[in-house]
Design an enzyme around this catalytic site. Structure first.
Site, mmCIF file in Angstrom:
data_model
loop_
_atom_site.group_PDB
_atom_site.id
_atom_site.type_symbol
_atom_site.label_atom_id
_atom_site.label_comp_id
_atom_site.label_asym_id
_atom_site.label_seq_id
_atom_site.Cartn_x
_atom_site.Cartn_y
_atom_site.Cartn_z
ATOM 1 N N ASP A 1 -7.477 -12.628 44.753
ATOM 2 C CA ASP A 1 -7.340 -13.975 45.316
ATOM 3 C C ASP A 1 -8.277 -14.924 44.587
ATOM 4 O OD1 ASP A 1 -5.475 -13.495 47.221
ATOM 5 O OD2 ASP A 1 -6.772 -13.878 48.941
ATOM 6 N N ASP B 1 -8.768 -6.097 48.213
ATOM 7 C CA ASP B 1 -8.493 -7.031 47.132
ATOM 8 C C ASP B 1 -9.833 -7.501 46.563
ATOM 9 O OD1 ASP B 1 -9.623 -8.772 48.935
ATOM 10 O OD2 ASP B 1 -7.937 -10.154 49.017
ATOM 11 N N ASP C 1 -11.878 -11.147 45.763
ATOM 12 C CA ASP C 1 -11.809 -12.582 46.042
ATOM 13 C C ASP C 1 -12.801 -13.337 45.173
ATOM 14 O OD1 ASP C 1 -10.149 -12.281 48.652
ATOM 15 O OD2 ASP C 1 -11.880 -10.974 48.990
HETATM 16 P P1 UTP Z 1 -10.200 -10.741 52.892
HETATM 17 O O1 UTP Z 1 -8.937 -10.655 53.691
HETATM 18 O O2 UTP Z 1 -10.097 -10.490 51.441
HETATM 19 O O3 UTP Z 1 -11.237 -9.750 53.591
HETATM 20 O O4 UTP Z 1 -10.790 -12.166 53.172
HETATM 21 P P2 UTP Z 1 -12.505 -8.996 53.015
HETATM 22 O O5 UTP Z 1 -13.589 -9.233 53.958
HETATM 23 O O6 UTP Z 1 -12.741 -9.371 51.587
HETATM 24 O O7 UTP Z 1 -12.119 -7.500 53.132
HETATM 25 P P3 UTP Z 1 -11.191 -6.595 52.171
HETATM 26 O O8 UTP Z 1 -12.074 -5.550 51.659
HETATM 27 O O9 UTP Z 1 -10.641 -7.472 51.091
HETATM 28 O O10 UTP Z 1 -10.132 -6.059 53.059
HETATM 29 C C1 UTP Z 1 -12.050 -12.582 52.704
HETATM 30 C C2 UTP Z 1 -12.482 -13.784 53.424
HETATM 31 O O11 UTP Z 1 -11.665 -14.884 53.114
HETATM 32 C C3 UTP Z 1 -11.309 -15.591 54.252
HETATM 33 C C4 UTP Z 1 -11.423 -14.640 55.403
HETATM 34 O O12 UTP Z 1 -11.897 -15.295 56.525
HETATM 35 C C5 UTP Z 1 -12.385 -13.613 54.924
HETATM 36 O O13 UTP Z 1 -13.618 -13.906 55.497
HETATM 37 N N1 UTP Z 1 -9.927 -16.062 54.142
HETATM 38 C C6 UTP Z 1 -8.946 -15.195 53.811
HETATM 39 C C7 UTP Z 1 -9.637 -17.361 54.406
HETATM 40 O O14 UTP Z 1 -10.533 -18.144 54.726
HETATM 41 N N2 UTP Z 1 -8.339 -17.798 54.347
HETATM 42 C C8 UTP Z 1 -7.342 -16.952 54.031
HETATM 43 O O15 UTP Z 1 -6.176 -17.386 53.985
HETATM 44 C C9 UTP Z 1 -7.666 -15.616 53.748
HETATM 45 MN MN MN Z 2 -11.218 -9.330 50.112
#
Ligand code: UTP
Ligand code: MN
Length: 500
Positions: A424, A328, A330
């Site tokens: 996100d 995704d 972020d």
């Molecule tokens: P992600 O699940 O998007 O992982 O969460 P990522 O490292 O970007 O990897 P991919 O490539 O998308 O799979 C990003 C960060 O956001 C935090 C997580 O701890 C992670 O470090 N996070 C995610 C939260 O703090 N709360 C949440 O509800 C979800």
């Molecule tokens: Mn991510």
């Protein structure tokens, strides 16, 4: 290999101090030391005496001038550890670490026999013949882990076991495998034998067994058969649907649902997220590229600036760590004036929706309130920012449309000009921005380890909102990630080295 330090030969006689034996040392460049550990004192005394009779110089005490360290039933690691504890000087000790077999063969031959591979204690040797001794700090947040992983086969296997444990709701086991994988990711070169792993943290019995299997057979039986198992395959397919977690997938599997077809045919009522997940299944299971992340970033930037000039967006998650692709995209949104960010999310979402960029979205409210007594619960995984889970409709670039892409009306069916991308969005007040940025940059294990470090080593509670000092009973503020690492007594680790 650096040549052995030649011992300055002061005299040809070892003197009466060595077991009352006066035989001349025939081999002045060879200074032996027998390790008592596991050999026992009496056997050591006997073997030393035998050596001296044959004209070898056998030292009673260990010193830096010893050229050959002989031991029995010890590993190279054990001997190295013992020697390190004896030595005052730092740096590499150049003595040969040999098995007793070299000694007994030399006794039989009446002279030091050439050192063969089988005489050497198993320490890891690379081409230069230098011993590689790995050392890794206990917490992943103390390590610099880039994307340059030298042990991908092992870490891949351990990550799969972690994933399987998480999908089976065995989070404890999942974390154990993730930690083990993160230790292997921190190593500066490929592991080639088990002795290299001695003394490393976080490697449990199970992980070690998997690694041993891979070193010996090239793959892990356990992992290979897990990958082939019906349950694992079904869990992957079903949790691959956006909005479906491990619990739901498990319930469906117990009802005999293993595929998307079976899910559709089952007539199960899906919620809005799951419907979107099924509809965009293929797109959402195809990794998002950095270029696509940038394209999404431009859209979000436009939305944010249109509804609140001065607001700022920051790319977080894996892409901020330099990953070339992700599941995704972020973003963290804030405004330099505290309070101006209130109500921002709904405006951004409305703007995106009006422009036709959203295939799905669900917004959750900010529910974080700082209390004078510190966080109500220990810093937890879930944060309470205003947050939007969404699926973007992202136009494909011309070159991504396929070879046969042409004007819209001549495009073959199936080549839709857009793809679905998970995005996100999180809004944070500026006062919490540094904590939010640190918390959302990941990796997930890095975050978990930061919180564990804070709690266990510093008696502090860290979340994506704040840092509370449980001893001083107060919040520690920060305006940058560097400051937070400082509060935690940790060396600053940049995002590109948080790929634990
Ligand atoms: P992600 O699940 O998007 O992982 O969460 P990522 O490292 O970007 O990897 P991919 O490539 O998308 O799979 C990003 C960060 O956001 C935090 C997580 O701890 C992670 O470090 N996070 C995610 C939260 O703090 N709360 C949440 O509800 C979800
Ligand atoms: Mn991510």
């Amino acid at each position: 290999m650096v040549p052995l330090k030649r011992r300055k030969v002061v005299g040809n006689y070892t003197g009466a101090g060595h077991g009352g034996d006066n035989s001349p040392t025939k081999f002045p460049d060879v200074l032996l030391f027998l390790l008592e550990r596991k050999m026992g004192a009496s056997r050591r005394a006997f073997l030393s005496q035998l050596g001296r009779k044959k004209g070898f110089h056998v030292e009673e005490l260990f010193s830096e001038s010893v050229t050959h360290v002989i031991s029995e039933n010890n590993s190279g690691y054990e001997v190295r550890t013992w020697l390190d504890s004896q030595r005052r000087a730092q740096g590499q000790m150049m003595a040969h670490l040999l098995d007793i077999s070299w000694y007994t063969e030399s006794m039989r031959a009446g002279h030091p026999v050439p050192i063969l591979e089988r005489h050497k204690l198993q320490e890891q040797h690379n081409d230069e013949g230098e011993a590689v001794v790995f050392s890794v700090p206990s917490f992943a947040c103390q390590r610099r882990i880039t994307l340059d992983n030298h042990n991908t086969i092992i870490t891949g296997a351990l990550s799969l076991l972690a994933e399987n444990a998480e999908l089976s709701e065995e989070d404890g086991r999942g974390v154990a495998f993730r930690r083990a994988a993160a230790v292997l990711k921190a190593l500066p070169e490929p592991v080639t034998c088990m002795t290299q792993l001695r003394g490393l943290p976080c490697l449990g019995e199970h992980s070690l067994r998997v690694i041993k299997d891979i070193l010996e057979n090239g793959e892990s039986n356990e992992v290979e058969s897990m990958k082939q198992s019906e349950r694992y395959k079904a869990l992957k397919v079903l949790t691959g649907v956006f909005g479906v977690g491990a619990k739901t997938a498990d319930r469906w599997i117990r009802e005999g649902i293993h595929t998307l077809h079976q899910l559709r045919d089952s007539g199960h009522a899906l919620n809005r997220a799951q419907q979107a997940g099924v509809e965009h299944y293929d797109d959402l299971n195809q990794p998002v590229s950095m270029a696509e992340a940038d394209a999404v970033g431009e859209i979000v930037e436009k939305a944010v600036v249109s509804v609140l000039p001065g607001a700022q967006i920051t790319l977080t998650g894996g892409f901020r760590r330099g990953k070339p692709s992700g599941h995704d995209v972020d973003f963290l949104i804030t405004h330099p004036e505290e309070g101006r960010e209130e109500g921002l999310m709904s405006k951004v979402v409305s703007w995106l929706e009006s422009q036709g960029f959203l295939l799905y979205h669900k917004t959750s409210r900010n529910s974080y309130l700082e209390s004078a007594n510190g966080p109500a619960r220990p810093a937890s995984n879930m944060d309470r920012f205003e947050r939007c889970f969404s699926i973007f409709k992202l136009a494909k670039k011309y070159h991504e449309l396929g070879k046969d892409a042409g004007p819209e009306e001549t495009k073959p069916a199936g080549h839709k000009p857009w793809r679905a991308v998970r995005v996100d969005l999180v809004v944070s007040p500026i006062s919490q921005f540094a904590f939010a940025l640190l918390g959302w940059t990941g990796s997930k294990l890095f975050e978990r380890e930061l919180r564990r470090w804070a709690g266990q080593e510093k008696a502090m509670s860290l979340s994506s909102h704040a840092l509370f000092d449980n001893k001083q009973k107060r919040y520690l503020t920060a305006t940058s990630e560097e400051e937070i690492f400082g509060h935690l007594g940790l060396e600053f680790i940049p995002p590109s080295e948080r790929n634990a």
